[in-house]
Design a protein around this motif. Structure first.
Motif, mmCIF file in Angstrom:
data_model
loop_
_atom_site.group_PDB
_atom_site.id
_atom_site.type_symbol
_atom_site.label_atom_id
_atom_site.label_comp_id
_atom_site.label_asym_id
_atom_site.label_seq_id
_atom_site.Cartn_x
_atom_site.Cartn_y
_atom_site.Cartn_z
ATOM 1 N N THR A 59 12.454 -8.904 14.574
ATOM 2 C CA THR A 59 11.600 -9.146 12.813
ATOM 3 C C THR A 59 10.452 -7.604 12.752
ATOM 4 O OG1 THR A 59 10.268 -9.675 15.194
ATOM 5 C CG2 THR A 59 10.967 -11.470 13.976
ATOM 6 N N GLY A 60 10.824 -6.740 13.719
ATOM 7 C CA GLY A 60 10.110 -5.262 13.278
ATOM 8 C C GLY A 60 10.637 -4.185 13.687
ATOM 9 N N CYS A 61 9.750 -2.833 13.686
ATOM 10 C CA CYS A 61 10.659 -2.033 14.532
ATOM 11 C C CYS A 61 9.059 -1.242 14.671
ATOM 12 C CB CYS A 61 10.984 -1.674 13.966
ATOM 13 S SG CYS A 61 12.712 -0.080 14.419
ATOM 14 N N ASP A 62 9.272 0.122 15.640
ATOM 15 C CA ASP A 62 8.078 0.569 15.670
ATOM 16 C C ASP A 62 8.036 1.263 14.746
ATOM 17 O OD1 ASP A 62 7.088 2.989 17.142
ATOM 18 O OD2 ASP A 62 6.216 1.802 18.383
ATOM 19 N N ALA A 63 6.663 2.075 14.569
ATOM 20 C CA ALA A 63 6.293 3.303 13.196
ATOM 21 C C ALA A 63 7.557 4.447 13.668
ATOM 22 C CB ALA A 63 5.280 3.163 12.410
ATOM 23 N N ALA A 92 10.309 7.063 9.929
ATOM 24 C CA ALA A 92 11.002 8.106 10.720
ATOM 25 C C ALA A 92 12.454 7.622 10.658
ATOM 26 C CB ALA A 92 10.337 8.300 11.624
ATOM 27 N N LEU A 93 12.423 6.434 10.738
ATOM 28 C CA LEU A 93 14.073 6.088 11.174
ATOM 29 C C LEU A 93 14.872 7.083 9.847
ATOM 30 C CD1 LEU A 93 14.810 3.570 12.458
ATOM 31 C CD2 LEU A 93 15.122 2.146 9.969
ATOM 32 N N SER A 114 12.735 6.205 3.886
ATOM 33 C CA SER A 114 12.846 7.351 2.473
ATOM 34 C C SER A 114 13.462 7.983 3.376
ATOM 35 C CB SER A 114 10.907 7.584 2.240
ATOM 36 O OG SER A 114 10.446 8.055 3.851
ATOM 37 N N VAL A 115 13.370 8.217 5.361
ATOM 38 C CA VAL A 115 14.335 9.239 5.287
ATOM 39 C C VAL A 115 16.062 8.599 6.285
ATOM 40 C CG1 VAL A 115 12.934 10.879 5.613
ATOM 41 C CG2 VAL A 115 13.936 9.183 8.104
ATOM 42 N N LEU A 116 16.094 7.455 5.722
ATOM 43 C CA LEU A 116 17.088 5.930 6.471
ATOM 44 C C LEU A 116 18.316 6.625 5.757
ATOM 45 C CD1 LEU A 116 18.499 4.235 8.191
ATOM 46 C CD2 LEU A 116 17.714 2.583 6.249
ATOM 47 N N ASN A 134 16.777 -1.034 -0.838
ATOM 48 C CA ASN A 134 16.245 -0.670 -1.358
ATOM 49 C C ASN A 134 15.538 1.234 -0.971
ATOM 50 O OD1 ASN A 134 15.881 -0.066 -4.471
ATOM 51 N ND2 ASN A 134 13.589 -1.304 -4.444
ATOM 52 N N TRP A 135 15.187 1.817 -2.122
ATOM 53 C CA TRP A 135 14.923 3.756 -2.303
ATOM 54 C C TRP A 135 14.395 3.768 -0.407
ATOM 55 C CZ3 TRP A 135 12.938 5.649 -6.366
ATOM 56 C CH2 TRP A 135 12.595 4.075 -7.330
ATOM 57 N N ILE A 136 15.884 4.077 0.055
ATOM 58 C CA ILE A 136 15.825 4.482 1.496
ATOM 59 C C ILE A 136 16.496 5.906 1.152
ATOM 60 C CG2 ILE A 136 16.568 2.117 2.534
ATOM 61 C CD1 ILE A 136 19.499 3.255 2.384
ATOM 62 N N GLY A 137 16.877 6.689 2.020
ATOM 63 C CA GLY A 137 16.865 8.282 1.989
ATOM 64 C C GLY A 137 17.977 8.492 1.375
ATOM 65 N N TYR A 138 17.728 9.214 0.510
ATOM 66 C CA TYR A 138 19.050 10.349 -0.378
ATOM 67 C C TYR A 138 20.034 10.992 0.149
ATOM 68 C CZ TYR A 138 20.909 13.996 -3.482
ATOM 69 O OH TYR A 138 21.627 14.415 -4.208
ATOM 70 N N ASN A 139 21.363 10.236 -0.385
ATOM 71 C CA ASN A 139 22.579 10.529 -0.068
ATOM 72 C C ASN A 139 23.042 9.416 1.531
ATOM 73 O OD1 ASN A 139 23.535 12.107 -2.172
ATOM 74 N ND2 ASN A 139 23.088 14.034 -0.354
#
Length: 204
Positions: A59-63, A92-93, A114-116, A134-139
């Motif tokens: 259900t969730g994950c530490d930021a 940070a993921l 954004s950095v996944l 959607n809208w995750i890390g580049y490449n």
């Protein structure tokens, strides 16, 4: 003026439960509590999860988490679902490992991470909700731990799929172990130094 006679209200009857012996009441209270109880919630490392008694939902994950390995089982129950928005916007993921039992990933589950850049799947392709990645890390890429996994094709969830065929591998503690090899394969075989940013450290 004359008024019609008013009807007499019937006397209220006591509820049958009132006549139950006192020893039964604790059992009734416990039964109603179970019927109305929400899914149990708990934490395991960076993850939060719920259980319905037969399966686990993440259900969730530490930021602050950077690399997360979702276990195949929790409390001896299979992890089958990643809930809507479970990892939404985790800044940070970078890597996530999803076990083979997971068959559904909810709406926006990993959106705006954004950095996944590395999503590792241990099993066959799960069903995806709306904009799950959607809208995750580049490449960003999807990596298949099992060379026999099915349902992905060359592109899944809008992301390129990277299979190490004919090799299979596992991830533990942020490191990769080569676990299997398709003996029908021919030609030269090269084991990479890293996969998805994780080092290959051993051969099982």
């Amino acid at each position: 003026l004359t008024y019609p006679p008013q009807k007499k209200m019937a006397a209220a009857r006591p509820h049958p439960l009132l006549f139950l012996p006192p020893s039964i009441w604790p059992l009734i209270v416990a039964a109603f509590a179970l019927l109305g109880a929400p899914l149990s919630a708990a934490t395991l490392g960076d993850l939060t999860y719920s259980s319905d008694g037969s399966a686990i939902t993440i259900t969730g994950c530490d930021a602050s988490a950077t690399s997360v390995e979702i276990p195949a089982t929790i409390e001896s129950l299979p992890v089958t679902t990643i809930a809507n928005g479970a990892f939404y916007g985790r800044p940070a993921l970078r890597q996530i490992t999803i076990p083979a039992n997971v068959n559904f990933i909810g709406n926006y589950a990993f959106e705006e991470c954004s950095v996944l850049t590395a999503i590792f799947f241990a099993g066959n392709a799960p069903t995806l909700g709306v904009d799950a990645f959607n809208w995750i890390g580049y490449n960003a890429q999807i990596y298949l731990l099992n060379h026999q996994a099915s349902g992905y094709g060359t592109n899944f969830a809008g992301l390129p799929v990277n299979s190490l065929n004919p090799l299979s591998y596992s991830i533990s503690g942020g490191a990769i172990t080569i676990t299997d090899y398709d003996t029908s394969a021919s030609g030269a075989l090269t084991i990479p130094a890293e996969i998805g940013g994780l080092p290959v450290t051993s051969i099982g």
